[in-house]
Design an enzyme around this catalytic site. Structure first.
Site, PDB file in Angstrom:
ATOM      1  N   SER A   9      19.908  -2.353  -2.723  1.00 29.66           N
ATOM      2  CA  SER A   9      19.198  -1.067  -2.868  1.00 29.66           C
ATOM      3  C   SER A   9      18.471  -1.023  -1.175  1.00 29.66           C
ATOM      4  O   SER A   9      17.924  -1.994  -1.044  1.00 29.66           O
ATOM      5  CB  SER A   9      17.968  -1.247  -3.525  1.00 29.66           C
ATOM      6  OG  SER A   9      17.162  -0.206  -3.295  1.00 29.66           O
ATOM      7  N   HIS A  34      22.755   1.725  -2.833  1.00 29.23           N
ATOM      8  CA  HIS A  34      21.763   2.261  -3.738  1.00 29.23           C
ATOM      9  C   HIS A  34      20.874   2.993  -2.839  1.00 29.23           C
ATOM     10  O   HIS A  34      20.228   2.275  -2.117  1.00 29.23           O
ATOM     11  CB  HIS A  34      21.365   1.569  -4.668  1.00 29.23           C
ATOM     12  CG  HIS A  34      20.497   2.031  -5.686  1.00 29.23           C
ATOM     13  ND1 HIS A  34      20.727   2.514  -6.911  1.00 29.23           N
ATOM     14  CD2 HIS A  34      18.888   2.044  -5.851  1.00 29.23           C
ATOM     15  CE1 HIS A  34      19.617   3.058  -7.480  1.00 29.23           C
ATOM     16  NE2 HIS A  34      18.729   2.863  -6.923  1.00 29.23           N
ATOM     17  N   ASP A  36      17.582   5.213  -2.686  1.00 30.21           N
ATOM     18  CA  ASP A  36      16.396   5.565  -3.420  1.00 30.21           C
ATOM     19  C   ASP A  36      15.751   6.815  -2.758  1.00 30.21           C
ATOM     20  O   ASP A  36      15.232   6.509  -1.711  1.00 30.21           O
ATOM     21  CB  ASP A  36      15.407   4.579  -3.638  1.00 30.21           C
ATOM     22  CG  ASP A  36      15.919   3.317  -4.584  1.00 30.21           C
ATOM     23  OD1 ASP A  36      16.133   4.006  -5.769  1.00 30.21           O
ATOM     24  OD2 ASP A  36      16.041   2.143  -4.242  1.00 30.21           O
ATOM     25  N   MET A  38      12.558   9.308  -2.600  1.00 30.34           N
ATOM     26  CA  MET A  38      11.208   9.488  -3.533  1.00 30.34           C
ATOM     27  C   MET A  38      10.552  10.542  -2.602  1.00 30.34           C
ATOM     28  O   MET A  38      10.498  10.343  -1.378  1.00 30.34           O
ATOM     29  CB  MET A  38      10.462   8.172  -3.599  1.00 30.34           C
ATOM     30  CG  MET A  38      11.199   6.978  -4.170  1.00 30.34           C
ATOM     31  SD  MET A  38      10.241   5.504  -3.854  1.00 30.34           S
ATOM     32  CE  MET A  38      11.157   4.176  -4.481  1.00 30.34           C
ATOM     33  N   HIS A  67      19.728   7.824  -5.820  1.00 23.55           N
ATOM     34  CA  HIS A  67      18.863   7.693  -6.928  1.00 23.55           C
ATOM     35  C   HIS A  67      17.706   8.571  -6.593  1.00 23.55           C
ATOM     36  O   HIS A  67      16.846   8.192  -5.758  1.00 23.55           O
ATOM     37  CB  HIS A  67      18.348   6.219  -7.049  1.00 23.55           C
ATOM     38  CG  HIS A  67      17.363   6.062  -8.235  1.00 23.55           C
ATOM     39  ND1 HIS A  67      16.642   4.832  -8.243  1.00 23.55           N
ATOM     40  CD2 HIS A  67      16.929   7.183  -9.262  1.00 23.55           C
ATOM     41  CE1 HIS A  67      15.970   4.902  -9.253  1.00 23.55           C
ATOM     42  NE2 HIS A  67      16.066   6.157 -10.020  1.00 23.55           N
ATOM     43  N   MET A  69      14.250  10.188  -7.062  1.00 28.00           N
ATOM     44  CA  MET A  69      12.979  10.084  -7.983  1.00 28.00           C
ATOM     45  C   MET A  69      12.131  11.086  -7.180  1.00 28.00           C
ATOM     46  O   MET A  69      11.236  11.119  -6.304  1.00 28.00           O
ATOM     47  CB  MET A  69      12.532   8.742  -7.631  1.00 28.00           C
ATOM     48  CG  MET A  69      13.225   7.554  -8.525  1.00 28.00           C
ATOM     49  SD  MET A  69      12.676   6.000  -7.914  1.00 28.00           S
ATOM     50  CE  MET A  69      14.124   5.876  -6.361  1.00 28.00           C
ATOM     51  N   MET A 140      15.897   1.744 -15.929  1.00 22.87           N
ATOM     52  CA  MET A 140      14.780   1.244 -14.735  1.00 22.87           C
ATOM     53  C   MET A 140      14.036   0.021 -15.696  1.00 22.87           C
ATOM     54  O   MET A 140      13.373   0.118 -16.659  1.00 22.87           O
ATOM     55  CB  MET A 140      13.714   2.223 -14.789  1.00 22.87           C
ATOM     56  CG  MET A 140      14.144   3.441 -13.784  1.00 22.87           C
ATOM     57  SD  MET A 140      14.863   2.901 -12.233  1.00 22.87           S
ATOM     58  CE  MET A 140      13.644   2.072 -11.409  1.00 22.87           C
ATOM     59  N   ASP A 178      17.968  -1.360 -12.792  1.00 16.60           N
ATOM     60  CA  ASP A 178      17.141  -1.152 -11.496  1.00 16.60           C
ATOM     61  C   ASP A 178      15.833  -1.614 -11.576  1.00 16.60           C
ATOM     62  O   ASP A 178      15.225  -1.050 -12.296  1.00 16.60           O
ATOM     63  CB  ASP A 178      17.484   0.354 -10.809  1.00 16.60           C
ATOM     64  CG  ASP A 178      16.754   0.498  -9.517  1.00 16.60           C
ATOM     65  OD1 ASP A 178      16.384  -0.521  -8.839  1.00 16.60           O
ATOM     66  OD2 ASP A 178      16.630   1.621  -9.227  1.00 16.60           O
TER      67      ASP A 178
HETATM   68  C1  DX5 Z   1      12.589   1.580  -7.510  1.00 17.75           C
HETATM   69  C2  DX5 Z   1      13.840   1.618  -6.748  1.00 17.75           C
HETATM   70  C3  DX5 Z   1      14.611   0.382  -6.948  1.00 17.75           C
HETATM   71  C4  DX5 Z   1      14.040  -0.505  -5.796  1.00 17.75           C
HETATM   72  C5  DX5 Z   1      14.492  -1.774  -6.303  1.00 17.75           C
HETATM   73  O1  DX5 Z   1      11.812   2.636  -7.481  1.00 17.75           O
HETATM   74  O2  DX5 Z   1      14.460   2.308  -7.817  1.00 17.75           O
HETATM   75  O3  DX5 Z   1      16.136   0.726  -6.580  1.00 17.75           O
HETATM   76  O4  DX5 Z   1      14.668  -0.538  -4.558  1.00 17.75           O
HETATM   77  O5  DX5 Z   1      14.241  -3.109  -5.578  1.00 17.75           O
HETATM   78  P1  DX5 Z   1      13.997  -4.407  -6.486  1.00 17.75           P
HETATM   79  O6  DX5 Z   1      15.206  -4.891  -6.483  1.00 17.75           O
HETATM   80  O7  DX5 Z   1      13.185  -5.052  -5.058  1.00 17.75           O
HETATM   81  O8  DX5 Z   1      12.995  -4.345  -7.762  1.00 17.75           O
HETATM   82 ZN    ZN Z   2      16.440   2.887  -7.305  1.00 15.70          ZN
END
Ligand code: DX5
Ligand code: ZN
Length: 222
Positions: A9, A34, A36, A38, A67, A69, A140, A178
């Site tokens: 990620s 991956h 993310d 947000m 991903h 969010m 999650m 994740d």
């Molecule tokens: C959190 C993200 C994850 C995050 C995971 O909302 O969706 O992808 O980067 O990070 P770690 O592996 O540090 O928990």
């Molecule tokens: Zn994620």
């Protein structure tokens, strides 16, 4: 399980050196990136947007998974397609079931793999109505929004149920996890049926990333 995927990620990488971080993860043996996204509304944090994803794709030799969010993922599917991503995952609760379904249909119509993610409060059975259209179920294992959180071990039965729903489908569905995944948690998730592991902190903060990735893969295959 043989077809294990390790997905670093990029939220946990050093953004000052993004190209080097991408190449370092590929050299370490990563299978997928991956990314993310947000928006500060669906989750209480803002990460990066689509131009950054396009830049990541341009220097990556492996597929990039987005991903989302965000509150309005349906507005960005074409942009993500143009950015060159391989797959897009949305959350089950970003809008009504009809809008969730039509968004998954848009992702498929764009020729991308479609993922559906569950926040920790939702049961795996929420995935069931969408199994016909999903390529990935993302469970999650932390509240979405931040890297570096503690793995929620009470999600393990949900991973197992998601695997059952995936296996009952008439096409292949990957079960991705994740949040808080690392040496001490990956085996539990794999044993419950996960085959795709998003790893942020435990990968990017490792002193030897290749050794870390090899050890994640070994633990997932044990
Ligand atoms: C959190 C993200 C994850 C995050 C995971 O909302 O969706 O992808 O980067 O990070 P770690 O592996 O540090 O928990
Ligand atoms: Zn994620």
């Amino acid at each position: 399980m043989n077809n294990i995927k390790i997905a670093p990620s990029l939220l946990a990488c050093d953004f000052l050196h993004l190209e080097d971080e991408v190449k370092s993860a590929v050299n370490a043996g990563a299978d997928i990136f991956h990314a993310d996204v947000m928006d500060g509304v669906y989750v209480p944090n803002i990460s990066f947007g689509f131009d950054i994803i396009k830049s990541i794709v341009s220097v990556s030799d492996i597929p990039v998974d987005a991903h989302l969010m965000i509150k309005k993922p349906q507005n960005y599917i074409d942009t993500l397609k143009s950015a060159g991503v391989y797959s897009v995952t949305v959350h089950s609760d970003f809008d009504t079931p009809d809008v969730v379904r039509s968004t998954l249909e848009m992702i498929k119509a764009a020729g991308l793999k479609a993922g559906l993610s569950l926040r920790p409060c939702f049961s795996a059975d929420e995935l069931f109505p969408y199994a016909d259209i999903c390529d990935v179920f993302l469970i999650m294992t932390v509240e979405p929004g931040f890297g570096g959180q503690k793995f929620m071990s009470d999600m393990v039965p949900k991973i197992r149920r998601a695997r059952e729903i995936a296996d009952a489908a008439d096409h292949e569905i990957s079960v991705q996890v994740d949040g808080g995944i690392g040496d001490s948690t990956i085996g539990l998730c794999a044993e419950a049926g996960a085959d795709n592991f998003v790893i942020g902190t435990a990968f990017f903060k490792a002193l030897d990333r290749k050794a870390a990735l090899d050890s994640f893969r070994m633990a997932a295959m044990a």
